[in-house]
Design a protein around this motif. Sequence first.
Motif: not given
Length: 109
Positions: A5, A36, A39-40, A45-48, A50-52, A55
């Motif tokens: 990671a 986001k 990143i995709e 990889e898929s993030y929401t 909120q996830g971004v 992170l």
Amino acid sequence: MLAPAHELFAVLEQELAKGPVAHGWPDQTWTLSRIKTLIERRSRESYTVQGVAALLKRHGWSCQVPARRAVERDGAAVAGWVKETWPQVEGPWRRSVPGSSSRTRRASR
């Protein structure tokens, strides 16, 4: 095999340093949605959103913090505006009379 990671985030930081325009956006503003998408595109990889945000926070980034203050900023003018104008714009926090959300009262129609 996936890279660790911290290595993936190092790549993301390099891409962010290039700026949004280098990645096809019309201005120099990074948004969570744009990150986001980046990143995709780069890691599949898929993030929401909120996830971004989580992170970035986990790696010491913060949202909407400029690197420096604007040269044109006038601290005295800002302080005067906050003291004199903002209270008028903000308005009172509480209503001066009790309110009602009842649909049966004529005053609430």
